[in-house]
Design an enzyme around this catalytic site. Structure first.
Site, PDB file in Angstrom:
ATOM      1  N   SER A 154       9.658  31.345  33.999  1.00 39.82           N
ATOM      2  CA  SER A 154      10.659  30.547  33.286  1.00 39.82           C
ATOM      3  C   SER A 154      11.855  30.334  34.209  1.00 39.82           C
ATOM      4  O   SER A 154      11.976  30.984  35.240  1.00 39.82           O
ATOM      5  CB  SER A 154      11.110  31.302  32.041  1.00 39.82           C
ATOM      6  N   LYS A 155      12.737  29.432  33.795  1.00 37.73           N
ATOM      7  CA  LYS A 155      13.940  29.165  34.595  1.00 37.73           C
ATOM      8  C   LYS A 155      14.718  30.438  34.855  1.00 37.73           C
ATOM      9  O   LYS A 155      15.169  30.702  35.958  1.00 37.73           O
ATOM     10  CB  LYS A 155      14.833  28.163  33.838  1.00 37.73           C
ATOM     11  N   ARG A 156      14.868  31.211  33.793  1.00 37.53           N
ATOM     12  CA  ARG A 156      15.650  32.441  33.893  1.00 37.53           C
ATOM     13  C   ARG A 156      15.030  33.392  34.916  1.00 37.53           C
ATOM     14  O   ARG A 156      15.704  34.180  35.564  1.00 37.53           O
ATOM     15  CB  ARG A 156      15.667  33.100  32.511  1.00 37.53           C
ATOM     16  N   GLY A 180      13.403  32.466  37.623  1.00 39.29           N
ATOM     17  CA  GLY A 180      13.319  31.956  38.987  1.00 39.29           C
ATOM     18  C   GLY A 180      12.590  30.647  39.171  1.00 39.29           C
ATOM     19  O   GLY A 180      12.423  30.188  40.293  1.00 39.29           O
TER      20      GLY A 180
END
Ligand code: GLU
Length: 473
Positions: A242-244, A246
């Site tokens: 996920s974005k969180r 990386g």
């Protein structure tokens, strides 16, 4: 004679260069360099709705920043559509493809039926052997591959091992759409063939495409490149990245203050290993890289490991180069313009002077920039909340007395300022820390900073005395 190694990186420019794409590019580049071959770059811009010029620019820029240089001119897939059509026509002429006049409604019905019956093959082959004279006059057909109905399609994948598909489960895939545009599947095969690609290294989300692509190679009598499908990158908990966790563009890593060499080193170890070695110079990576050592399970992204590698690379980098990297970073961060406006010969020299202390504690260039903020601060300094708490009437009075003591220091250096402070603390009956902390707040506006004697030396006599005067009672 074995062909010279040619790999390729083939991003679709529908978004920025993703961290996973950066790793794929790196693996292709390392493999080509190791074998004295070439890595080509192909922009797969056939999806006209979703491909954009900013995305192309970001991909080229991201690769350059990572230090991954491709060979020869960039190939743009859309520009080669006529050649893709030519191959489809060739297959048609050879009887290895056929015209399909199934309507959208008919295809939907076929799909629904196949799904209801639990079959993975969706197209029922109705136009495979039908007489073209039955074709509706007002309809432009698609061109489909006459794929084998029985037997197996096999890929000997360098990472996944032997992967087998039963042909009875594979559809006759569409090569050309009704409007004459080539499908992605055809375009990839024709381009890889024409570009003399010998090794395809890409994410394992393309493994199923490999089966379909092999059928086109077979139909054309072309040699299939060596395939290596690498497991995707997952989050630290094993879930989809996920974005969180990386899943960001390479440009985001640049803006977070990662060094290209550190990111490269981090990426090479994501899914590939060489004994227990963690740190690789570029040459070491090239020498050691090998498809056989790519793991079969998904690599997990670990920000803490990336940070610690980055800290290592920062400490290894010479002071002047770090200043250059910081100046580059200013283009990508919100605080950049304000700091850039304060870059002068003096502040640059101060940065170099402060660098040995700064680089010891920073994990990213952004942290380094933040810790160097005292150099660029305007007087009177903005004091942060923790700093405010240190500045009481008593410590302000102390700052005034300390300022007087420092006035006599000559020549001004970290060592002479330290000596003066120690004498001052002793005479005042105070511990050095009790003097250093208010001094730190007055000089940097914060309660944490590089070593205080370094701060004194970097700022110089006049600036220090002025900052102290600003806070003295
Ligand atoms: N364009 C595809 C992608 O960006 C890659 C195709 C390939 O490597 O064969 O996922």
């Amino acid at each position: 004679m074995t062909r010279p190694v040619v790999t390729r990186f083939a991003p679709s420019p529908t978004g920025f260069l993703h961290i996973g794409g950066g790793r794929t590019a790196l693996f292709n580049w390392l493999y080509a360099r190791k074998h004295g071959g070439k890595m080509l770059l192909r922009i797969e811009d056939t999806d006209r709705q979703r491909s954009t010029q900013p995305a192309i620019d970001a991909i080229l820029d991201g690769l350059k920043w990572l230090g991954i240089e491709w060979d020869g001119d960039t190939v743009y897939q859309f520009a080669r559509a006529a050649r893709h059509r030519e191959v489809a026509e060739q297959l048609l002429a050879a009887g290895k493809a056929y015209r399909c006049y199934a309507t959208a409604e008919e295809l939907t019905a076929m799909r629904d039926k196949a799904r209801a019956e639990g079959r993975s093959k969706l197209y029922d082959g109705s136009w495979r052997d039908r007489d073209p004279s039955e074709a509706p006059a007002d309809m432009k057909p698609t061109i489909r591959l006459r794929a084998p109905l029985t037997g197996e399609t096999v890929i000997e994948d360098q990472v996944q091992g032997r992967v087998v598909w039963q042909n009875e489960n594979l559809d006759d895939l569409v090569l050309l759409r009704g409007d004459g545009t080539p499908t992605y599947m055809l375009a990839v095969v024709v381009d890889d063939h024409d570009m003399d690609v010998t090794h395809i290294i890409r994410g394992d989300d393309h493994l199923i495409n490999a089966a379909r692509q092999k059928q086109i190679y077979d139909a054309m009598g072309w040699e299939l490149p060596v395939m290596a499908h690498i497991p995707l990158i997952h989050g630290p908990d094993g879930s989809k990245l996920s974005k969180r966790h990386g899943a960001l563009g390479v440009d985001a890593y640049r803006a977070m203050g990662y060094l290209p060499a550190a990111l490269r080193n981090y990426l090479v170890r994501l899914g590939w290993s060489h004994g227990d070695q963690e740190i690789f110079t570029t040459q070491e990576m090239i020498d050691a890289f090998d498809l056989g050592a790519i793991g079969r399970s998904a690599a997990r992204f670990d920000f803490a490991k990336l940070e610690s590698l980055n800290g290592h690379y920062i400490r290894q980098t010479d002071d002047q180069s770090l200043v250059t990297l910081l100046e580059d970073l200013l283009h990508y961060v919100p605080q950049g313009p304000a700091i850039a406006a304060r870059l002068t010969d003096t502040t640059r020299a101060q940065l170099v002077q402060a660098m040995p202390g700064l680089k010891e504690r920073a994990k990213t260039l952004l942290e380094l920039l933040d810790n160097a903020g005292f150099i660029f601060a305007d007087r009177p300094l903005a004091i942060d909340a923790k700093g405010q708490a240190v500045l009481t009437p008593e410590t302000r009075a102390l700052i005034g007395r300390l300022r007087t003591a420092l006035e006599d220091v000559s020549p001004w250096s970290a060592a002479t300022a330290e000596a003066a402070m120690r004498t001052f603390a002793e005479q005042a009956g105070l511990k050095l820390g009790a003097v250093a902390q208010p001094l730190r707040v007055a000089l940097t506006g914060r309660t944490t900073s590089p070593g205080i004697f370094d701060v004194l030396a970097v700022l110089g006599r006049e600036e220090c005395l002025s900052r102290l005067a600003d806070q003295a009672a």
